[in-house]
Scaffold this motif. Structure first.
Motif, mmCIF file in Angstrom:
data_model
loop_
_atom_site.group_PDB
_atom_site.id
_atom_site.type_symbol
_atom_site.label_atom_id
_atom_site.label_comp_id
_atom_site.label_asym_id
_atom_site.label_seq_id
_atom_site.Cartn_x
_atom_site.Cartn_y
_atom_site.Cartn_z
ATOM 1 N N ASP A 277 0.859 -1.420 0.033
ATOM 2 C CA ASP A 277 -0.166 -0.275 -0.072
ATOM 3 C C ASP A 277 0.635 1.045 -0.273
ATOM 4 O O ASP A 277 0.572 2.678 -0.775
ATOM 5 C CB ASP A 277 -0.787 -0.281 1.132
ATOM 6 N N LEU A 278 1.670 1.206 0.464
ATOM 7 C CA LEU A 278 3.284 2.804 0.578
ATOM 8 C C LEU A 278 3.523 2.203 -0.124
ATOM 9 O O LEU A 278 4.214 3.548 -0.212
ATOM 10 C CB LEU A 278 2.894 2.303 2.371
ATOM 11 N N LEU A 279 3.832 1.801 -0.985
ATOM 12 C CA LEU A 279 5.315 1.592 -2.313
ATOM 13 C C LEU A 279 4.819 2.478 -2.897
ATOM 14 O O LEU A 279 6.256 3.619 -3.442
ATOM 15 C CB LEU A 279 5.015 0.344 -2.731
ATOM 16 N N GLU A 280 3.825 2.746 -3.028
ATOM 17 C CA GLU A 280 3.412 3.619 -3.756
ATOM 18 C C GLU A 280 2.943 5.523 -3.806
ATOM 19 O O GLU A 280 2.968 6.176 -5.008
ATOM 20 C CB GLU A 280 1.836 3.473 -4.705
ATOM 21 N N LYS A 281 3.522 5.920 -2.930
ATOM 22 C CA LYS A 281 3.143 7.243 -1.406
ATOM 23 C C LYS A 281 4.762 7.318 -1.127
ATOM 24 O O LYS A 281 4.754 8.508 -1.424
ATOM 25 C CB LYS A 281 1.974 6.574 -0.602
ATOM 26 N N ALA A 282 4.960 6.444 -0.363
ATOM 27 C CA ALA A 282 6.300 6.393 0.486
ATOM 28 C C ALA A 282 7.695 7.525 -0.908
ATOM 29 O O ALA A 282 7.274 7.141 -2.190
ATOM 30 C CB ALA A 282 6.636 5.580 1.530
ATOM 31 N N SER A 283 8.451 7.865 -0.270
ATOM 32 C CA SER A 283 9.632 8.253 -0.746
ATOM 33 C C SER A 283 10.952 6.958 -0.844
ATOM 34 O O SER A 283 11.253 6.571 -1.659
ATOM 35 C CB SER A 283 10.497 9.051 -0.999
ATOM 36 N N ALA A 284 10.281 6.423 0.324
ATOM 37 C CA ALA A 284 11.499 5.070 0.642
ATOM 38 C C ALA A 284 10.704 4.843 2.088
ATOM 39 O O ALA A 284 10.482 5.035 2.615
ATOM 40 C CB ALA A 284 13.031 5.717 1.154
ATOM 41 N N ILE A 285 11.685 2.638 1.982
ATOM 42 C CA ILE A 285 10.464 2.329 2.936
ATOM 43 C C ILE A 285 11.472 0.850 2.788
ATOM 44 O O ILE A 285 12.168 0.361 1.396
ATOM 45 C CB ILE A 285 9.063 1.572 2.240
ATOM 46 N N THR A 286 10.944 0.305 3.993
ATOM 47 C CA THR A 286 12.360 -0.234 4.348
ATOM 48 C C THR A 286 11.511 -2.191 4.464
ATOM 49 O O THR A 286 10.082 -1.897 4.492
ATOM 50 C CB THR A 286 12.988 -0.974 5.728
ATOM 51 N N PRO A 287 11.492 -2.643 3.685
ATOM 52 C CA PRO A 287 10.296 -4.212 3.433
ATOM 53 C C PRO A 287 10.949 -5.324 4.511
ATOM 54 O O PRO A 287 11.867 -5.181 5.854
ATOM 55 C CB PRO A 287 11.520 -5.449 1.745
ATOM 56 N N VAL A 288 9.947 -5.919 5.216
ATOM 57 C CA VAL A 288 10.181 -6.844 5.717
ATOM 58 C C VAL A 288 9.221 -8.499 5.535
ATOM 59 O O VAL A 288 8.569 -8.608 4.361
ATOM 60 C CB VAL A 288 8.824 -6.804 7.220
ATOM 61 N N PRO A 289 10.892 -9.339 5.309
ATOM 62 C CA PRO A 289 11.851 -9.042 6.035
ATOM 63 C C PRO A 289 12.685 -8.406 4.949
ATOM 64 O O PRO A 289 12.308 -8.092 4.305
ATOM 65 C CB PRO A 289 12.501 -10.745 6.494
#
Length: 297
Positions: free
Chosen positions: A257-269
């Motif tokens: 959901d956040l991939l399209e709005k954040a500029s950067a994100i950490t994955p899990v795992p």
């Protein structure tokens, strides 16, 4: 445009590579760094985590002392073991894996560890020195998050940061590190928790949002502003009949959901987890160097 994926595995590998010559230098002087890992009981998650830490040590040349005790171990027996490790010159770092069985007072055990060997950064003296901005062994996950932000080009200085979660292990110490006048700090930090009214209002104004509350996919795209950086500390098992093990791992943030709005994100795992383990190695090396410099071993 999709968010930048902050690769915790890659950043952790870079840090381990930086540690290797420091470990080699200590070993060449006959002072090989040593980490003692104490596990009480047979919790599957803890077993897996401890095994991974031991592999990490081996890869960069740190000595690993694997101490596995039955669940029935008494508090007095565990404290006696900690005392022995405190006095063992081959041991530079002591990690007592949490959680401990209910009959053992975890705070009592953690406070028994020599602060000079407190590579988890949980001892009150370690936390107090951190709060004052003095040299200290820092808690691994908060330290790892700060390293991730800096090394991925998202320096927190001058930024508005919202942390969701106020645990002693992540939320509280991370809020201090991010606010301190130091590299990786100088941010304006808000800490949210279960009693916070309208968390979404606060996260919507943040440049960096750190999810660390242990609630699967709590942070959604409508809770952040466009271009925010999202650091996901959570690791949660969610039942999934289609998965080989019957479950899948998700974070505290709704990743897709956040991939399209954040500029950067950490994955899990693959995000914060590898950083936590690597900062444990970093602290062990720092502890070894400090003990050799002061002549305490």
């Amino acid at each position: 445009m999709k968010a930048q994926i902050i690769d915790g595995k890659k950043i952790a590998a870079d840090i381990r590579q930086e540690l290797e010559p420091r470990v080699a230098a200590l070993t060449a002087r006959g002072s090989k760094p040593g980490l003692a890992v104490v596990l009480v009981g047979d919790d599957p998650a803890s077993l897996s985590y401890v095994t991974a830490k031991e592999r990490d040590c081996e890869k960069i040349g740190i000595g690993s002392f694997d101490l596995r005790l039955p669940r029935e171990t008494t508090q007095e027996e565990l404290l006696a073991l900690v005392d022995r490790l405190n006095n063992d010159d081959q041991v530079d770092g002591i990690l007592v894996q949490l959680p401990l069985p209910d009959h053992i007072d975890a705070d009592c055990v953690l406070q028994r560890i020599d602060p000079a060997k407190d590579v988890d950064g949980f001892h009150p003296l370690s936390l107090g020195r951190m709060l004052l901005g003095l040299p200290a062994l820092l808690p691994c996950t908060p330290q790892g998050v700060v390293e991730m932000l800096q090394r991925s080009g998202h320096d927190p200085a001058g930024k508005e940061v919202v942390i969701i979660g106020r645990s002693n292990i992540v939320g509280k110490p991370l809020s201090v590190l991010l606010a301190l006048k130091r590299p990786g700090g100088n941010a304006t930090v808000t800490v949210c928790h279960s009693r916070t009214r309208d968390i979404a209002r606060l996260t919507a104004g943040a440049d960096i949002v750190i999810a660390a509350m242990g609630s699967p996919e709590f942070l959604t795209a409508d809770m952040i502003k466009p271009g925010a950086v999202v650091i996901d500390v959570g690791v949660n098992r969610v039942e999934d009949p289609q998965a080989k093990r019957g479950y899948r791992l998700v974070g505290d943030a709704a990743y897709q959901d956040l991939l399209e709005k954040a500029s950067a994100i950490t994955p899990v795992p693959g995000g914060v987890g590898p950083m936590t383990r690597t900062m444990l190695l970093h602290n062990t090396v720092c502890a070894a160097e400090a003990r050799r410099a002061t002549g305490t071993s």
